[in-house]
Design a protein around this motif. Structure first.
Motif, PDB file in Angstrom:
ATOM      1  N   PHE A 210      49.603  41.002  20.065  1.00 19.30           N
ATOM      2  CA  PHE A 210      49.429  40.766  21.490  1.00 19.30           C
ATOM      3  C   PHE A 210      50.637  41.393  22.195  1.00 19.30           C
ATOM      4  O   PHE A 210      51.774  41.201  21.758  1.00 19.30           O
ATOM      5  N   VAL A 211      50.397  42.125  23.279  1.00 19.81           N
ATOM      6  CA  VAL A 211      51.495  42.724  24.042  1.00 19.81           C
ATOM      7  C   VAL A 211      51.400  42.253  25.488  1.00 19.81           C
ATOM      8  O   VAL A 211      50.357  42.420  26.133  1.00 19.81           O
ATOM      9  N   LEU A 212      52.466  41.660  25.987  1.00 17.40           N
ATOM     10  CA  LEU A 212      52.518  41.143  27.351  1.00 17.40           C
ATOM     11  C   LEU A 212      53.338  42.083  28.224  1.00 17.40           C
ATOM     12  O   LEU A 212      54.435  42.488  27.841  1.00 17.40           O
ATOM     13  N   ASN A 213      52.811  42.418  29.396  1.00 18.63           N
ATOM     14  CA  ASN A 213      53.560  43.245  30.343  1.00 18.63           C
ATOM     15  C   ASN A 213      54.257  42.329  31.341  1.00 18.63           C
ATOM     16  O   ASN A 213      53.620  41.741  32.217  1.00 18.63           O
ATOM     17  N   LEU A 214      55.583  42.231  31.207  1.00 20.68           N
ATOM     18  CA  LEU A 214      56.396  41.413  32.102  1.00 20.68           C
ATOM     19  C   LEU A 214      57.337  42.286  32.926  1.00 20.68           C
ATOM     20  O   LEU A 214      58.474  41.919  33.207  1.00 20.68           O
ATOM     21  N   GLY A 215      56.821  43.454  33.303  1.00 25.79           N
ATOM     22  CA  GLY A 215      57.589  44.349  34.171  1.00 25.79           C
ATOM     23  C   GLY A 215      57.377  44.012  35.633  1.00 25.79           C
ATOM     24  O   GLY A 215      56.295  43.586  36.042  1.00 25.79           O
ATOM     25  N   ILE A 216      58.409  44.205  36.433  1.00 26.77           N
ATOM     26  CA  ILE A 216      58.333  44.075  37.896  1.00 26.77           C
ATOM     27  C   ILE A 216      58.979  45.323  38.485  1.00 26.77           C
ATOM     28  O   ILE A 216      60.161  45.584  38.242  1.00 26.77           O
ATOM     29  N   ALA A 217      58.223  46.083  39.240  1.00 23.87           N
ATOM     30  CA  ALA A 217      58.774  47.285  39.859  1.00 23.87           C
ATOM     31  C   ALA A 217      59.962  46.930  40.741  1.00 23.87           C
ATOM     32  O   ALA A 217      59.909  46.004  41.545  1.00 23.87           O
ATOM     33  N   GLY A 218      61.062  47.676  40.572  1.00 22.95           N
ATOM     34  CA  GLY A 218      62.268  47.428  41.349  1.00 22.95           C
ATOM     35  C   GLY A 218      63.172  46.358  40.787  1.00 22.95           C
ATOM     36  O   GLY A 218      64.269  46.123  41.318  1.00 22.95           O
ATOM     37  N   ASN A 219      62.747  45.692  39.710  1.00 20.45           N
ATOM     38  CA  ASN A 219      63.527  44.574  39.178  1.00 20.45           C
ATOM     39  C   ASN A 219      64.876  45.039  38.641  1.00 20.45           C
ATOM     40  O   ASN A 219      65.003  46.134  38.097  1.00 20.45           O
ATOM     41  N   ARG A 220      65.875  44.187  38.810  1.00 19.58           N
ATOM     42  CA  ARG A 220      67.213  44.458  38.306  1.00 19.58           C
ATOM     43  C   ARG A 220      67.653  43.360  37.349  1.00 19.58           C
ATOM     44  O   ARG A 220      67.159  42.242  37.405  1.00 19.58           O
ATOM     45  N   LEU A 221      68.551  43.707  36.501  1.00 23.06           N
ATOM     46  CA  LEU A 221      69.077  42.770  35.516  1.00 23.06           C
ATOM     47  C   LEU A 221      69.935  41.702  36.161  1.00 23.06           C
ATOM     48  O   LEU A 221      69.865  40.520  35.805  1.00 23.06           O
ATOM     49  N   LEU A 222      70.750  42.106  37.157  1.00 28.10           N
ATOM     50  CA  LEU A 222      71.805  41.235  37.665  1.00 28.10           C
ATOM     51  C   LEU A 222      71.616  40.745  39.085  1.00 28.10           C
ATOM     52  O   LEU A 222      72.358  39.854  39.521  1.00 28.10           O
ATOM     53  N   SER A 223      70.677  41.308  39.837  1.00 29.97           N
ATOM     54  CA  SER A 223      70.538  40.963  41.254  1.00 29.97           C
ATOM     55  C   SER A 223      69.090  40.671  41.605  1.00 29.97           C
ATOM     56  O   SER A 223      68.178  41.324  41.099  1.00 29.97           O
ATOM     57  N   ASP A 224      68.882  39.701  42.513  1.00 27.86           N
ATOM     58  CA  ASP A 224      67.558  39.413  43.039  1.00 27.86           C
ATOM     59  C   ASP A 224      67.172  40.476  44.070  1.00 27.86           C
ATOM     60  O   ASP A 224      67.936  41.377  44.350  1.00 27.86           O
ATOM     61  N   VAL A 225      66.053  40.341  44.657  1.00 27.24           N
ATOM     62  CA  VAL A 225      65.399  41.088  45.727  1.00 27.24           C
ATOM     63  C   VAL A 225      64.019  41.485  45.245  1.00 27.24           C
ATOM     64  O   VAL A 225      63.023  40.934  45.670  1.00 27.24           O
ATOM     65  N   PHE A 226      63.916  42.437  44.314  1.00 30.15           N
ATOM     66  CA  PHE A 226      62.623  42.849  43.786  1.00 30.15           C
ATOM     67  C   PHE A 226      62.308  41.970  42.572  1.00 30.15           C
ATOM     68  O   PHE A 226      62.443  42.372  41.423  1.00 30.15           O
ATOM     69  N   GLY A 227      61.884  40.746  42.850  1.00 29.50           N
ATOM     70  CA  GLY A 227      61.737  39.749  41.800  1.00 29.50           C
ATOM     71  C   GLY A 227      63.091  39.137  41.471  1.00 29.50           C
ATOM     72  O   GLY A 227      64.148  39.704  41.760  1.00 29.50           O
ATOM     73  N   GLU A 228      63.053  37.949  40.887  1.00 28.36           N
ATOM     74  CA  GLU A 228      64.301  37.332  40.440  1.00 28.36           C
ATOM     75  C   GLU A 228      64.962  38.225  39.402  1.00 28.36           C
ATOM     76  O   GLU A 228      64.302  38.881  38.604  1.00 28.36           O
ATOM     77  N   ARG A 229      66.304  38.241  39.399  1.00 27.65           N
ATOM     78  CA  ARG A 229      67.050  39.069  38.459  1.00 27.65           C
ATOM     79  C   ARG A 229      66.642  38.726  37.017  1.00 27.65           C
ATOM     80  O   ARG A 229      66.286  37.585  36.709  1.00 27.65           O
ATOM     81  N   GLY A 230      66.761  39.712  36.161  1.00 23.81           N
ATOM     82  CA  GLY A 230      66.303  39.563  34.792  1.00 23.81           C
ATOM     83  C   GLY A 230      66.925  38.396  34.061  1.00 23.81           C
ATOM     84  O   GLY A 230      66.241  37.666  33.331  1.00 23.81           O
ATOM     85  N   ILE A 231      68.235  38.201  34.227  1.00 26.52           N
ATOM     86  CA  ILE A 231      68.901  37.126  33.495  1.00 26.52           C
ATOM     87  C   ILE A 231      68.442  35.748  33.967  1.00 26.52           C
ATOM     88  O   ILE A 231      68.572  34.773  33.245  1.00 26.52           O
ATOM     89  N   ALA A 232      67.859  35.670  35.194  1.00 31.93           N
ATOM     90  CA  ALA A 232      67.382  34.383  35.711  1.00 31.93           C
ATOM     91  C   ALA A 232      65.931  34.127  35.339  1.00 31.93           C
ATOM     92  O   ALA A 232      65.546  32.973  35.095  1.00 31.93           O
ATOM     93  N   ARG A 233      65.095  35.170  35.289  1.00 27.25           N
ATOM     94  CA  ARG A 233      63.669  34.950  35.042  1.00 27.25           C
ATOM     95  C   ARG A 233      63.301  35.015  33.557  1.00 27.25           C
ATOM     96  O   ARG A 233      62.160  34.754  33.190  1.00 27.25           O
TER      97      ARG A 233
END
Length: 379
Positions: A210-233
């Motif tokens: 099974f492969v899940l797509n958990l990508g968010i366009a514009g997402n960043r590792l360290l900062s919110d705006v385009f989705g919650e930052r990676g380390i938070a979500r």
């Protein structure tokens, strides 16, 4: 044979009030049916539907939900339509900030299944929790049409609203790969409606996976705006998904490039390395096999995205990639897979969607090929 509920499809939720709304805005629904098509990777005989009001400002009531096999465009395959219930009732109210999981539905999925989820929204609950880049057309029509085989005069929509996941009851021990990333994972740059995102292609290369797509366009590792930052979500989107065994971490390119676009302070290599270490540690504590992807090239992107490509940003990319190669146990070297051998700071022309950041269908295939080799080797 022992079975268990396993995540077979995920759509990472985004707030309607974030900057992504400048690209594909969210919306509200009133006395309308929303019909959405998703591709589910994984086989089983029963499924559950997940609906999210993660970023809603008030309770969301959905009057009816149905699931069916997809035929073409807004049509369902005759004879496949099934009502979905929540705690035994057709109507469900989802509190702000919450997600609900349906009762099990008898519905056979066979490895690669295109499902239609239709929801009737009798009342307006404000702007929807959504996923802006579905890369799959959805449909909206007036009134309650959840059971209708064909929709006439439907409005087409680009984002995915409310629908956050599908679980399948599958044999225990299946391999589940969570592809956790930004627009390169989300599939931006690949053909609309063709299921050429790299996670889709990867699923076709790995048996019984099974492969899940958990990508968010514009997402960043360290900062919110385009989705919650990676380390938070990461905990909500990856660790909470049932059955996950592997995670591919593909983040960092937006942390490097977006500050120049948006006039924000630059992010250092050390900060990115600390963020990747945090996710790697979380995944390790959960017993997941973690595959960290190197940051892919973005040379020449200034022609389309001014400020994204800078000499300082390229130095940061190189430092982060050197650290990933030297310190991460399992590495997907997407930089190597995608760069032009004659000019390593840019995408190979055959893989470039045209903006010098996002791979096209051929580039997504190259990403999937590399990931398939890495995952097979790490097993």
């Amino acid at each position: 044979m022992t079975t268990t509920w396993t995540a077979a499809f995920r759509s990472a939720p985004v707030s309607a009030h974030e900057s992504m709304t400048l690209i594909h805005p969210s919306r509200a629904f009133r006395d309308q049916t929303l019909r959405q098509i998703v591709r589910v990777h994984g086989a089983g005989d029963r499924l559950r539907v997940r609906l999210s009001n993660q970023y809603g400002k008030q309770p969301l009531t959905i009057a009816r939900t149905h699931v069916a096999a997809h035929d073409t465009r807004s049509s369902i395959t005759p004879g496949t339509d099934i009502a979905v219930t929540f705690a035994g009732t057709a109507q469900v109210t989802i509190e702000a900030g919450a997600e609900v999981v349906s009762d099990p539905v008898d519905f056979a999925a066979a490895g690669k299944t295109d499902l239609v989820v239709s929801t009737y929204h009798a009342s307006d609950a404000g702007l929807a929790t959504y996923h802006p880049f579905a890369l799959q057309t959805g449909y909206v029509v007036a009134g309650d049409a959840v059971s209708r085989t064909h929709l006439t005069g439907a409005e087409e929509v680009e984002p995915r609203f409310y629908l956050s996941g599908i679980d399948i009851e599958a044999p225990e021990g299946r391999q589940v790969v969570a592809a956790f990333g930004d627009s390169l994972t989300d599939g931006v740059g690949t053909a609309h409606g063709a299921h050429h995102r790299y996670p889709d292609l990867l699923a076709g290369k790995l048996d019984d996976t099974f492969v899940l797509n958990l990508g968010i366009a514009g997402n960043r590792l360290l900062s919110d705006v385009f989705g919650e930052r990676g380390i938070a979500r990461f905990e909500r989107d990856v660790l909470a998904a049932p059955g996950v065994t592997h995670v591919v971490v593909q983040l960092g390119i937006n942390d490097i490039g977006m500050p120049g676009m948006l006039g924000l302070p630059a992010v250092s290599a050390g900060e990115l390395i600390a963020g990747l270490t945090s996710i790697n540690d979380q995944a390790g504590r959960a017993g997941l096999t973690t595959i960290v992807a190197t940051v892919s090239p973005f040379g020449g992107a200034d022609g389309v995205s001014p400020g994204f490509d800078t000499s300082d940003g390229e130095r940061t990319r190189q430092l982060v990639n050197e650290w990933i190669r030297a310190h991460c146990d399992t590495v997907a070297d997407l930089d190597h897979a995608l760069h032009d051998p004659a000019a390593p700071t840019v995408l190979r022309p055959a893989y470039d969607s045209g903006d010098h950041i996002h791979p096209n269908d051929a580039g997504a295939e190259a990403m999937a090929d590399m990931l398939a080799r890495v995952i097979t080797t790490s097993a």
